[in-house]
Design a protein around this motif. Structure first.
Motif, PDB file in Angstrom:
ATOM      1  N   MET A 377       0.948  -1.139   0.101  1.00 43.00           N
ATOM      2  CA  MET A 377      -0.100  -0.085  -0.029  1.00 43.00           C
ATOM      3  C   MET A 377       0.894   1.264  -0.107  1.00 43.00           C
ATOM      4  SD  MET A 377      -3.160  -0.881   2.487  1.00 43.00           S
ATOM      5  CE  MET A 377      -2.333  -1.252   3.807  1.00 43.00           C
ATOM      6  N   ARG A 378       2.078   1.180   0.664  1.00 37.77           N
ATOM      7  CA  ARG A 378       2.908   2.459   0.942  1.00 37.77           C
ATOM      8  C   ARG A 378       3.460   2.728  -0.298  1.00 37.77           C
ATOM      9  NH1 ARG A 378       6.039   4.778   4.785  1.00 37.77           N
ATOM     10  NH2 ARG A 378       7.852   5.515   3.989  1.00 37.77           N
ATOM     11  N   ASP A 379       3.997   1.574  -1.338  1.00 40.03           N
ATOM     12  CA  ASP A 379       4.404   1.716  -2.650  1.00 40.03           C
ATOM     13  C   ASP A 379       3.448   2.487  -3.728  1.00 40.03           C
ATOM     14  OD1 ASP A 379       6.744   0.944  -1.684  1.00 40.03           O
ATOM     15  OD2 ASP A 379       6.702  -1.089  -2.901  1.00 40.03           O
ATOM     16  N   MET A 380       2.202   2.010  -3.569  1.00 40.70           N
ATOM     17  CA  MET A 380       1.034   2.395  -4.503  1.00 40.70           C
ATOM     18  C   MET A 380       0.934   3.754  -4.299  1.00 40.70           C
ATOM     19  SD  MET A 380      -1.214  -0.927  -5.232  1.00 40.70           S
ATOM     20  CE  MET A 380      -1.490  -1.429  -3.683  1.00 40.70           C
ATOM     21  N   PHE A 381       0.766   4.243  -2.884  1.00 36.64           N
ATOM     22  CA  PHE A 381       0.231   5.420  -2.580  1.00 36.64           C
ATOM     23  C   PHE A 381       1.400   6.481  -2.996  1.00 36.64           C
ATOM     24  CE2 PHE A 381       0.042   9.007   0.102  1.00 36.64           C
ATOM     25  CZ  PHE A 381      -1.492   9.475   0.187  1.00 36.64           C
ATOM     26  N   ILE A 382       2.639   6.173  -2.682  1.00 41.43           N
ATOM     27  CA  ILE A 382       3.859   7.078  -2.790  1.00 41.43           C
ATOM     28  C   ILE A 382       3.843   7.305  -4.463  1.00 41.43           C
ATOM     29  CG2 ILE A 382       6.206   7.704  -2.395  1.00 41.43           C
ATOM     30  CD1 ILE A 382       6.041   6.271   0.408  1.00 41.43           C
ATOM     31  N   MET A 383       3.927   6.231  -5.007  1.00 42.55           N
ATOM     32  CA  MET A 383       4.207   6.282  -6.285  1.00 42.55           C
ATOM     33  C   MET A 383       3.106   7.016  -7.400  1.00 42.55           C
ATOM     34  SD  MET A 383       6.354   5.352  -8.948  1.00 42.55           S
ATOM     35  CE  MET A 383       7.305   3.969  -8.194  1.00 42.55           C
ATOM     36  N   SER A 384       1.983   6.763  -6.771  1.00 43.72           N
ATOM     37  CA  SER A 384       0.912   7.921  -7.242  1.00 43.72           C
ATOM     38  C   SER A 384       1.012   9.160  -7.205  1.00 43.72           C
ATOM     39  CB  SER A 384      -0.548   7.259  -6.586  1.00 43.72           C
ATOM     40  OG  SER A 384      -0.805   5.987  -6.830  1.00 43.72           O
ATOM     41  N   SER A 385       1.476   9.661  -5.893  1.00 42.16           N
ATOM     42  CA  SER A 385       1.934  11.082  -5.667  1.00 42.16           C
ATOM     43  C   SER A 385       3.121  11.509  -6.475  1.00 42.16           C
ATOM     44  CB  SER A 385       2.341  11.269  -4.097  1.00 42.16           C
ATOM     45  OG  SER A 385       2.542  12.637  -3.822  1.00 42.16           O
ATOM     46  N   SER A 386       4.076  10.369  -6.634  1.00 38.38           N
ATOM     47  CA  SER A 386       5.313  11.054  -7.311  1.00 38.38           C
ATOM     48  C   SER A 386       4.845  11.113  -8.930  1.00 38.38           C
ATOM     49  CB  SER A 386       6.284   9.854  -7.405  1.00 38.38           C
ATOM     50  OG  SER A 386       7.329   9.862  -8.228  1.00 38.38           O
ATOM     51  N   ILE A 387       4.055   9.997  -9.418  1.00 38.60           N
ATOM     52  CA  ILE A 387       3.663  10.285 -10.898  1.00 38.60           C
ATOM     53  C   ILE A 387       2.853  11.703 -11.129  1.00 38.60           C
ATOM     54  CG2 ILE A 387       2.028   9.453 -12.713  1.00 38.60           C
ATOM     55  CD1 ILE A 387       2.515   6.611 -11.488  1.00 38.60           C
ATOM     56  N   ALA A 388       1.889  12.068 -10.219  1.00 35.44           N
ATOM     57  CA  ALA A 388       1.183  13.207 -10.259  1.00 35.44           C
ATOM     58  C   ALA A 388       1.936  14.373 -10.580  1.00 35.44           C
ATOM     59  CB  ALA A 388       0.051  13.079  -9.261  1.00 35.44           C
ATOM     60  N   GLY A 416       4.439  12.387  -0.742  1.00 33.61           N
ATOM     61  CA  GLY A 416       3.390  11.101  -0.413  1.00 33.61           C
ATOM     62  C   GLY A 416       3.879  10.539   0.712  1.00 33.61           C
ATOM     63  N   THR A 417       5.218  10.503   0.923  1.00 40.18           N
ATOM     64  CA  THR A 417       5.729  10.011   2.197  1.00 40.18           C
ATOM     65  C   THR A 417       5.124  10.449   3.367  1.00 40.18           C
ATOM     66  OG1 THR A 417       7.581   9.107   1.129  1.00 40.18           O
ATOM     67  CG2 THR A 417       7.708   9.252   3.629  1.00 40.18           C
ATOM     68  N   PHE A 418       5.240  11.879   3.322  1.00 42.46           N
ATOM     69  CA  PHE A 418       4.587  12.529   4.643  1.00 42.46           C
ATOM     70  C   PHE A 418       2.883  12.234   4.950  1.00 42.46           C
ATOM     71  CE2 PHE A 418       2.373  16.386   6.272  1.00 42.46           C
ATOM     72  CZ  PHE A 418       3.113  16.416   7.379  1.00 42.46           C
ATOM     73  N   ILE A 419       2.557  12.198   3.810  1.00 41.26           N
ATOM     74  CA  ILE A 419       0.864  12.177   3.679  1.00 41.26           C
ATOM     75  C   ILE A 419       0.771  10.495   4.026  1.00 41.26           C
ATOM     76  CG2 ILE A 419      -1.012  11.947   2.483  1.00 41.26           C
ATOM     77  CD1 ILE A 419      -0.044  14.202   0.704  1.00 41.26           C
ATOM     78  N   TYR A 420       1.107   9.731   3.415  1.00 34.97           N
ATOM     79  CA  TYR A 420       1.116   8.075   4.028  1.00 34.97           C
ATOM     80  C   TYR A 420       1.400   8.108   5.493  1.00 34.97           C
ATOM     81  CZ  TYR A 420       1.028   3.080   3.990  1.00 34.97           C
ATOM     82  OH  TYR A 420       0.679   2.142   4.258  1.00 34.97           O
ATOM     83  N   ASN A 421       2.885   8.623   6.036  1.00 35.16           N
ATOM     84  CA  ASN A 421       2.868   8.557   7.337  1.00 35.16           C
ATOM     85  C   ASN A 421       1.964   8.972   8.278  1.00 35.16           C
ATOM     86  OD1 ASN A 421       5.075   6.805   6.497  1.00 35.16           O
ATOM     87  ND2 ASN A 421       6.711   8.766   6.947  1.00 35.16           N
ATOM     88  N   THR A 422       1.455  10.175   7.917  1.00 36.30           N
ATOM     89  CA  THR A 422       0.312  11.060   8.676  1.00 36.30           C
ATOM     90  C   THR A 422      -0.915  10.157   8.683  1.00 36.30           C
ATOM     91  OG1 THR A 422       1.523  13.116   8.400  1.00 36.30           O
ATOM     92  CG2 THR A 422      -0.739  13.068   9.194  1.00 36.30           C
ATOM     93  N   GLY A 423      -1.167   9.438   7.524  1.00 37.96           N
ATOM     94  CA  GLY A 423      -2.592   8.871   7.389  1.00 37.96           C
ATOM     95  C   GLY A 423      -2.263   7.551   8.309  1.00 37.96           C
ATOM     96  N   TYR A 424      -1.302   6.891   8.200  1.00 32.50           N
ATOM     97  CA  TYR A 424      -0.997   5.614   8.735  1.00 32.50           C
ATOM     98  C   TYR A 424      -0.946   5.609  10.209  1.00 32.50           C
ATOM     99  CZ  TYR A 424       1.344   1.182  10.163  1.00 32.50           C
ATOM    100  OH  TYR A 424       1.891   0.026  10.634  1.00 32.50           O
ATOM    101  N   LYS A 425      -0.428   6.871  10.823  1.00 31.41           N
ATOM    102  CA  LYS A 425      -0.571   7.040  12.221  1.00 31.41           C
ATOM    103  C   LYS A 425      -1.820   7.170  12.734  1.00 31.41           C
ATOM    104  CE  LYS A 425       3.823   9.254  12.665  1.00 31.41           C
ATOM    105  NZ  LYS A 425       4.730  10.529  12.923  1.00 31.41           N
ATOM    106  N   MET A 426      -2.867   7.849  12.039  1.00 23.87           N
ATOM    107  CA  MET A 426      -4.333   8.372  12.131  1.00 23.87           C
ATOM    108  C   MET A 426      -5.008   6.896  12.188  1.00 23.87           C
ATOM    109  SD  MET A 426      -4.814  11.611  10.310  1.00 23.87           S
ATOM    110  CE  MET A 426      -6.586  11.526  10.635  1.00 23.87           C
ATOM    111  N   PHE A 427      -4.684   6.090  11.037  1.00 26.33           N
ATOM    112  CA  PHE A 427      -5.341   4.796  10.676  1.00 26.33           C
ATOM    113  C   PHE A 427      -5.231   3.753  11.888  1.00 26.33           C
ATOM    114  CE2 PHE A 427      -4.446   0.352   9.367  1.00 26.33           C
ATOM    115  CZ  PHE A 427      -5.835  -0.237   8.940  1.00 26.33           C
ATOM    116  N   ILE A 428      -3.914   3.620  12.565  1.00 23.58           N
ATOM    117  CA  ILE A 428      -3.292   2.759  13.513  1.00 23.58           C
ATOM    118  C   ILE A 428      -4.099   3.295  14.800  1.00 23.58           C
ATOM    119  CG2 ILE A 428      -1.612   2.014  15.098  1.00 23.58           C
ATOM    120  CD1 ILE A 428      -1.790   0.399  12.357  1.00 23.58           C
ATOM    121  N   SER A 429      -4.121   4.471  15.113  1.00 23.73           N
ATOM    122  CA  SER A 429      -4.840   5.130  16.096  1.00 23.73           C
ATOM    123  C   SER A 429      -6.291   4.603  16.424  1.00 23.73           C
ATOM    124  CB  SER A 429      -4.686   6.597  16.236  1.00 23.73           C
ATOM    125  OG  SER A 429      -3.571   7.098  16.415  1.00 23.73           O
ATOM    126  N   PHE A 430      -6.752   4.435  15.276  1.00 23.12           N
ATOM    127  CA  PHE A 430      -8.384   3.964  15.141  1.00 23.12           C
ATOM    128  C   PHE A 430      -8.494   2.566  15.401  1.00 23.12           C
ATOM    129  CE2 PHE A 430     -11.533   2.156  12.321  1.00 23.12           C
ATOM    130  CZ  PHE A 430     -12.715   2.730  13.044  1.00 23.12           C
TER     131      PHE A 430
END
Length: 509
Positions: A377-388, A416-430
């Protein structure tokens, strides 16, 4: 700083290889298509000409050989370029490539074409007098050479010299054999009759050819006299179509060319990745050198190993993405594949290769199911951000396609890395608060840690191997029983809470 480091590492290990390969492949196919379009443009530029095809075929041959050579150069990834000069001076070059000039003669048969290629300065002078209805008294041979800007220090020597000197003598494909026979026969005949004429025939024979060639191994496609007339007829009506003569990327770009370009793209990706991967480590080494006065040899070797590992991955990703991009854009994988964006192909290649690598690690037990899911999931998210962002920057800076795309991809990787890391922390907290497993991706571990079990008096046993010994009975001696005072201990309370204890793993802390 961790987010920046993670984003930078992702860019070096993934984006550089995939994007560099895709851009290389896209540029390669684009260059081949550009050269094919130039051939069509040059031929159809004769639309509306009233000149007969028998006369126009010579001009057609010039552009055919120059453009077909340039297509071959594009296919082989070479820089040699042939150019039609359209010069009409005495003994002028028709097609120039590197430092080599070619004279083209497309006459009705081999003997006639060879005769025209072997023409001397004096023969051309006699033709001039005939065409202008002049006599020797009107203009001398010496004056004719002077008017034509030809050095005439030795009139006797230049008189019977070949008009086209050291130029390649290009004639129709099917006339090569007959022209060779004619020149050999003339050399034999004139060696006893007029020895002064032997040199021009010998020179013509030495330089006789049916194609133009460069020192880089590129060449034009031989053309027959009949084909030149056929193309002249089409060109005059503006109906020349390169596809009808085999000039189509799908047909021209063979597997060997794809492999060669994939190798080039892989090497380019390797160099870029090595430089980007080594830069922070070199900086760190200099910083250590300034602070401590020396560099740790072991750390230097470790850094070199990391750079080598990153570069190897970049080579693989760059080569495969280039090969896939060329195959798709050339139409070898179907018409639908030609519409795919090169950036998407590069990203898909990287994600696919990474998924294979993660799958192997998962099968070998080096990665848990949660870690596998997180990595994908990390690869797909960051790669999408990189392409955009890469495509956005490319649109902003069209004059710098490669640099603009890589700059945008770099920023995209960071974002993409910053957004994913931030979102991941929120997801895990939930997941910590709700106990949600996200369809089994998050492991909810409800076992108490060993230190908590020890605090509440539950003994745990950890062992690698149990060895049993022989049980021996001893004599029982009864002694006086002495009682000791019983002391009570204080009651301690320990509070446990749930939190992250591993990648996609939640338990008591």
């Amino acid at each position: 700083m961790s987010t920046f480091s993670d984003g930078y590492d992702f860019f070096v290990k993934n984006t550089v290889g995939g994007n560099a390969g895709a851009v290389h492949g896209n540029n390669y196919v684009g260059n081949v298509e550009k050269k094919i379009s130039k051939l069509a443009e040059d031929m159809n530029a004769f639309e509306g000409f009233k000149t007969s095809s028998d006369k126009l075929k010579g001009d057609i041959a010039e552009y055919w050989h120059a453009d077909s050579h340039n297509i071959d150069a594009a296919l082989k990834g070479k820089t040699a370029i042939a150019e039609v000069l359209r010069s009409h001076g005495l003994g002028s070059v028709d097609v120039q490539i590197e430092d080599k000039g070619y004279s083209l003669k497309y006459y009705k048969d081999g003997a006639d074409s060879a005769k025209q290629q072997a023409k001397s300065f004096y023969e051309r002078y006699r033709e001039y007098l005939s065409q202008t209805q002049q006599t020797d008294g009107d203009i001398s041979f010496e004056q004719y050479l002077k008017n034509s800007n030809v050095k005439n220090d030795d009139i006797e020597k230049i008189m019977h010299s070949a008009l086209y000197g050291n130029q390649g003598r290009l004639i129709p494909k099917e006339q090569l054999e007959k022209a060779t026979e004619f020149l050999k026969r003339k050399i034999t005949e004139e060696s006893t009759k007029r020895p002064q004429l032997v040199q021009k025939y010998q020179e013509t024979l030495d330089f006789l050819t049916d194609r133009i060639q460069s020192s880089k191994g590129t060449e034009s496609i031989p053309l027959t006299e009949a084909e030149s007339r056929q193309i002249a007829n089409l060109a005059k009506n503006g109906k020349f179509d390169p596809k009808e003569f085999g000039f189509e990327p799908k047909e021209l770009i063979s597997d060997k060319y794809i492999f060669a370009e994939a190798l080039k793209a892989g090497l380019s990706a390797t160099v870029i990745s090595a430089v980007l991967s080594a830069a922070p480590k070199i900086y760190k080494m200099f910083e250590t050198l300034i602070e401590e006065g020396e560099i740790d040899k072991e750390k230097l070797l470790d850094a070199g190993g990391i750079v080598l590992s990153d570069s190897s991955e970049a080579f693989l990703k760059g080569g495969i993405s280039a090969a896939l991009t060329i195959a798709c854009e050339a139409g070898k994988l179907g018409e639908l594949a030609t519409t795919l964006n090169p950036s998407i192909i590069g990203a898909a290649t990287v994600i696919a290769l990474n998924t294979v690598k993660y799958s192997i690690q998962l099968a070998m037990g080096r990665m848990t199911k949660g870690e596998f899911a997180d990595a994908c999931m990390r690869d797909m998210f960051i790669m999408s951000s990189s392409i955009a962002l890469g495509m956005a920057f490319q649109a902003i800076m069209p004059e710098l396609p490669v640099f603009g795309y890589l700059l945008g991809s770099f920023i995209g990787s960071m974002a993409g890395t910053f957004i994913y890391n931030t979102g991941y922390k929120m997801f895990i907290s939930f997941c910590v608060e709700s106990g949600f497993t996200f369809f089994g991706i998050v492991d909810q571990d409800y076992r108490l840690p060993d230190d908590i079990l020890n605090q509440i008096g539950v003994k745990t046993l950890s062992y690698d191997r149990i060895e049993t010994k022989t049980l021996k009975f001893k004599t029982l001696d009864v002694k006086t029983i002495e009682t000791k005072q019983i002391e009570t201990k204080k009651l301690d309370f320990a509070f446990v809470r749930r939190g992250v204890i591993g990648v996609n793993k939640i338990g008591y802390m």
